[in-house]
Each structure stands twice: as C-alpha cells, then as structure tokens.
Design an enzyme around this catalytic site. Structure first.
Site, short mmCIF file in Angstrom:
data_model
loop_
_atom_site.label_atom_id
_atom_site.label_comp_id
_atom_site.label_asym_id
_atom_site.label_seq_id
_atom_site.Cartn_x
_atom_site.Cartn_y
_atom_site.Cartn_z
N TYR A 138 0.82 -1.21 0.00
CA TYR A 138 0.00 0.00 0.00
C TYR A 138 0.86 1.26 0.00
O TYR A 138 0.43 2.31 -0.49
CB TYR A 138 -0.91 0.03 1.23
N LYS A 193 2.71 -15.27 2.85
CA LYS A 193 2.95 -16.05 1.64
C LYS A 193 4.45 -16.34 1.59
O LYS A 193 5.15 -16.00 0.62
CB LYS A 193 2.45 -15.27 0.40
N ASP A 225 -3.30 -18.13 0.69
CA ASP A 225 -4.26 -18.86 -0.15
C ASP A 225 -4.97 -19.93 0.67
O ASP A 225 -6.20 -20.08 0.62
CB ASP A 225 -3.58 -19.45 -1.40
N ASP A 249 -6.71 -6.78 3.98
CA ASP A 249 -7.80 -6.11 3.27
C ASP A 249 -8.71 -7.16 2.64
O ASP A 249 -9.94 -7.11 2.78
CB ASP A 249 -7.20 -5.20 2.18
N ASP A 253 -12.67 -8.62 4.17
CA ASP A 253 -13.91 -8.58 3.38
C ASP A 253 -14.53 -9.97 3.31
O ASP A 253 -15.74 -10.16 3.43
CB ASP A 253 -13.65 -8.10 1.94
C1 IPM Z 1 -10.63 -0.89 3.59
C2 IPM Z 1 -10.79 -0.32 2.21
C3 IPM Z 1 -9.62 0.59 1.89
C4 IPM Z 1 -8.36 -0.26 1.93
C5 IPM Z 1 -9.74 1.37 0.57
C6 IPM Z 1 -11.02 2.17 0.50
C7 IPM Z 1 -8.56 2.26 0.34
O1 IPM Z 1 -10.93 -1.34 1.28
O2 IPM Z 1 -10.58 -0.10 4.56
O3 IPM Z 1 -10.58 -2.11 3.73
O4 IPM Z 1 -7.99 -0.88 0.93
O5 IPM Z 1 -7.71 -0.30 2.99
MG MG Z 2 -11.09 -3.28 2.12
#
Ligand code: IPM
Ligand code: MG
Length: 358
Positions: A138, A193, A225, A249, A253
C-alpha cells in the site's frame, strides 16, 4: 473527549448520523464528548480540493479519536491518483500512525440465515483479524506506471508496486495481536505467503520471535491462499489472525460475509498509544447512497470499539454492543441482513431502535 467526525462520501453521512445519535445519548447522560466535523475523501476534494484537507488532518491530530464513515464514488474515478478519495483515507491512516487495524467478525445467532454459508459452519463465529495498516504494498516505494523497453526492444507500459515490511513494523503489530489473543482464546494465526515472498519470510520469522514473549499463546501460520480456503471451510478454527495490509484487506472482506453482511463489521485502527480511528469496514456504497437504506450497525459498533480501545470504558462499549444485540433479537433488519419474517427498517429507523434499546 474530543472526537473528529469525518463522514466522507456516499452512505458515509447517513451511517455516521446514526452513530452520532448513540453518542448523543451518552452526552445527554453527562458524558463529556465534543464533536467536530471535517471533510474527507470525495467530500474533501469537492469542498477543499484535497481528499485529506489540512483542516481535517489537524482536527484528527488534535482529537482523542476519529469517527469515519466511508470514502469513494464513481464520480472521482477519473481524478489523478493523488486526488482520489482513497488516498485521503490512506494518508490519514499513515499520518496518524494507525498501524494496527482490528476487524472483528462476529455472527449474531439470529443472522445465521443471512450468511451465504451453512448456519452450522458460521454459528458461534467470533474471529478477530489484526491487519497491519500503514505498510506493505500500500505504501512501498518505488511504485508507479512507466514505459520500459522490453527484451525484444519493444517499449510498453509497466505497472509496479513494492511489497515491503521492516522488522520493527512487523514486531509492533505482532505485539498488538498477541496481546489481543491473550485476552481472547489464546490462539493466533499469522497469515503470509512465505513460500513465495521474501517479505513474508521476514514477517514469519519476526512473528515467531515475538511469540517467545507470549508462551501461553498458541501460534500457527498459514499461507494466505490456504487461509482464504480455511476461512470458508471451517472459520471457527480461528481466534485471532494477524496479517499484512494487503492480505488483511482481502481476508477481512471475506470474513465479513461469514457474519451475514459486510454492513455488520466495525473496525478500530490504533496507534501505539491507543489513539484510534473508527470506521465500518465497508465502502461508500454509491448505489444506495441518499436512500436511507444502508446498515448503520457497523458504524455504531465502531463507536463501541472506540469506547473499548481509546476511552478504556468497557462498560459503555458493552452497553452499545448489547443494544445492537437487542435490536437484532427484536427482528429489526436493514435490507442487507433481511430474511423472510424480519422487520425491514431504514437506516435511520435502525439508529433509532439502537437508541431505544440503550
Ligand atoms: C478498507 C478499504 C480501503 C483499503 C480502501 C477504501 C482504500 O478497502 O478499509 O478495507 O484498501 O484499505
Ligand atoms: Mg477493504
């Protein structure tokens, strides 16, 4: 307590307004909370030409904690990269040195049916993902897109980023993760990884060193993975997961869907002194913005995390979390967690229900 409130874009304003209702209850009971608003993301760009205006950064630096909604929207996709809403979010995380991002994935029993996985796979789920937030690909340099000449003399554009972690960056987030594991089930899984990446090899080594300070915690490691597969195969094998910025990240999700909806997951991003920024893990959902149908619970639960981590007030954190449990048990559902028989409510009605439950 000084709180910087940065609603951001899309549904950000609607969901933050519900969290502010919760704070207003506490204030009306005598809690000394000062709230000041600032712009961030596309809202920052629109108002002040910068996704993280200087005024918002100053506000956040002066505050004890930051409450953030969400950033981003399709109208900003064509802007130069440094002006995009996401850059504002990344910059504030970096400027405030919020290196430890806590993302709990918890299943409320009544929402088992809203998960895309079988109820028996997710029932009782309670995972904490600790994502490193200020390093990795990042922020790594060099990065960019440029024209290079290939082996056959032809030139073409290449895109590149740098995955990089220093030992000290790994060590400090590992300490946070082990400390959290000590307060929970004493199991920590480090995800990397290391079979392919040197950066991950170092990560793995440093986490193993830090483990010596926490002999009671059972440390395991998984390649990312495999971890992604295990998270849907048998998510309840996990207690605390610690991982880098990019893997965290993605995995957070994924983990959110185990809990029924990404609209349920709060987060805390902490610096070394537990100053924090609190935000739902979901995005600005431009497709439903302005319709009062978003789920405000992740943002309200982020306020609970603020009380737990920055204000060290577990009683108030529990009270907010119990209010959320109660509205779920009472059958209140926004569209994202609605299943047959539920009482479908708006974003603001959900906020009101939580206030009533408090
Ligand atoms: C998160 C989001 C952010 C990230 C984006 C919006 C930059 O996906 O907070 O998980 O990738 O960290
Ligand atoms: Mg995210």
């Amino acid at each position: 307590m000084k709180l910087a409130v940065l609603p951001g874009d899309g549904i950000g304003t609607e969901i933050v307004a519900q969290a502010v209702k919760v704070l207003a209850v506490l204030k009306s009971e005598g809690a000394s909370i000062e709230m000041e608003y600032g712009n961030i993301g596309g809202a920052g760009y629109d108002a002040e030409g910068d996704p993280l205006p200087e005024s918002s950064l100053k506000l956040a630096q002066a505050a004890d904690a930051v409450l953030l909604g969400a950033v981003g929207g399709p109208q900003y996709d064509q802007l130069d990269r440094p002006l995009r809403p996401e850059r504002g979010l990344l910059r504030i995380r970096k400027e405030l040195n919020l290196f430890a991002n806590l993302r709990p994935a918890l299943l409320y029993p009544e929402l088992a049916g809203a998960s895309s996985l079988k109820p028996e796979v997710v029932s009782g789920l309670d995972i904490m993902i600790v994502r490193e937030l200020t390093g990795d690909v990042y922020f790594g340099q060099p990065r960019g897109v440029e024209v290079r000449v290939g082996p056959n003399g032809q030139s073409e554009r290449v895109g590149f980023n740098t995955m990089i972690y220093s030992e000290s960056e790994v060590r400090r987030v590992a300490h946070v993760a082990f400390a959290i594991a000590m307060k929970r089930g004493k199991k920590l899984c480090s995800v990397e990884k290391a079979n392919v990446l040197e950066c991950s090899e170092l990560w793995k080594e440093v986490v193993a060193e830090v483990a010596q300070d926490y002999p009671e915690v059972e440390l395991s490691t998984l390649y990312v993975d495999n971890a992604a597969m295990q998270l849907v195969r048998n998510p309840k094998q996990f207690d605390v997961i610690v991982t880098g910025n990019l893997f965290g990240d993605i995995l957070s999700d994924q983990a959110s869907m185990l809990s029924g909806s990404i609209g349920m997951l709060p987060s805390a991003s902490l610096d070394a002194n537990n100053k924090g920024m609190y935000e739902p893990i979901h995005g600005s959902a431009p497709d439903i913005a302005g319709r009062d149908i978003a789920n405000p619970l992740a943002t309200i639960l982020s306020v609970a995390m603020m009380y737990r981590y920055t204000f060290a007030d577990a009683a108030t954190a529990d009270r907010i979390e119990n209010a959320v449990k109660k509205v779920i048990a009472q059958g209140y559902r926004t569209g994202d967690i609605w299943t047959e028989g539920g009482n479908k409510v708006s974003c603001s009605a959900m906020g009101d229900a939580v206030v009533a439950a408090m």
